[in-house]
Scaffold this active site. Sequence first.
Site, PDB file in Angstrom:
ATOM      1  N   CYS A 100     -16.554  -4.879  -0.822  1.00  0.00           N
ATOM      2  CA  CYS A 100     -17.468  -4.731   0.309  1.00  0.00           C
ATOM      3  C   CYS A 100     -18.132  -3.353   0.284  1.00  0.00           C
ATOM      4  CB  CYS A 100     -16.735  -5.005   1.628  1.00  0.00           C
ATOM      5  SG  CYS A 100     -17.846  -5.340   3.018  1.00  0.00           S
ATOM      6  N   HIS A 200     -14.072  -9.810   0.789  1.00  0.00           N
ATOM      7  CA  HIS A 200     -12.755  -9.153   0.816  1.00  0.00           C
ATOM      8  C   HIS A 200     -11.697 -10.064   0.207  1.00  0.00           C
ATOM      9  CE1 HIS A 200     -13.404  -5.555   3.459  1.00  0.00           C
ATOM     10  NE2 HIS A 200     -14.499  -6.228   3.739  1.00  0.00           N
ATOM     11  N   GLU A 202      -8.792  -9.361  -0.728  1.00  0.00           N
ATOM     12  CA  GLU A 202      -7.435  -9.036  -0.266  1.00  0.00           C
ATOM     13  C   GLU A 202      -7.015  -9.886   0.921  1.00  0.00           C
ATOM     14  OE1 GLU A 202      -9.931  -5.913   2.013  1.00  0.00           O
ATOM     15  OE2 GLU A 202     -10.102  -7.254   0.285  1.00  0.00           O
TER      16      GLU A 202
END
Length: 233
Positions: A100, A200, A202
């Site tokens: 990002c 994202h 994660e």
Amino acid sequence: MTRPLIGITGAHRRGWLMWQLNRFAIWRAGGKPLRVTPQTPQREIAACRGLVIGGGDDISAELYKGEATLAVKTDPERDALEKAVLAEAEERKLPVLGICRGAQMINVLRGGNLHQDIYAIYAGLKKQKTILPRKTVTLVPGTRLQQLLRGEQRRRVNALHHQAIDRLGERLQVAARDEHGMVQAVEATTRRFLIGVQWHPEFLIFDNYQNGLFRALVRAARRFAEREKEIRA
């Protein structure tokens, strides 16, 4: 096999959840995570064999000659940190994954710029801010990113941004776009592992394809460490 040290950049006092999720992703991928903030000693950063440039506040417009606005939150200390670590990464050819804000920072520091407000640029774009995979991106055929995501042309991702890459930086190519044509990922035009994604990964902890981005980074960091040992031998 030894776990290569992977630095994960972030703010000093914010972004704790992102740090924990990135930390887990790197550990699960076989790396040793290190939280890197403006307060991290340089000697610790220098020991890293790979980097994750994490998500967070907007990049200061001054870095890419944009128009500053009081309506956004910035972190000048973090800007300076990531500018320094990415400059060192360029010199050492460290493998880097930008997430990002991190993808945007890679682009800016290679001479590109940003759209400060995507909703003012892309007509018909619905406001979307979610950690769930509700956005579809189209991968550019033949890119490293497409190979890492198992050769699929489309992937579902999340979206937490209101800025995006505009003009590409030097030696970068687009690796994915969304249905509006907005850049969703970039990568180096060289063989070096340098990838930036607008989403994202994660947060997508149950998506094995997204986890593959972290595994690829750790593999690249391990190869980097092995080459260093050969040079020193």
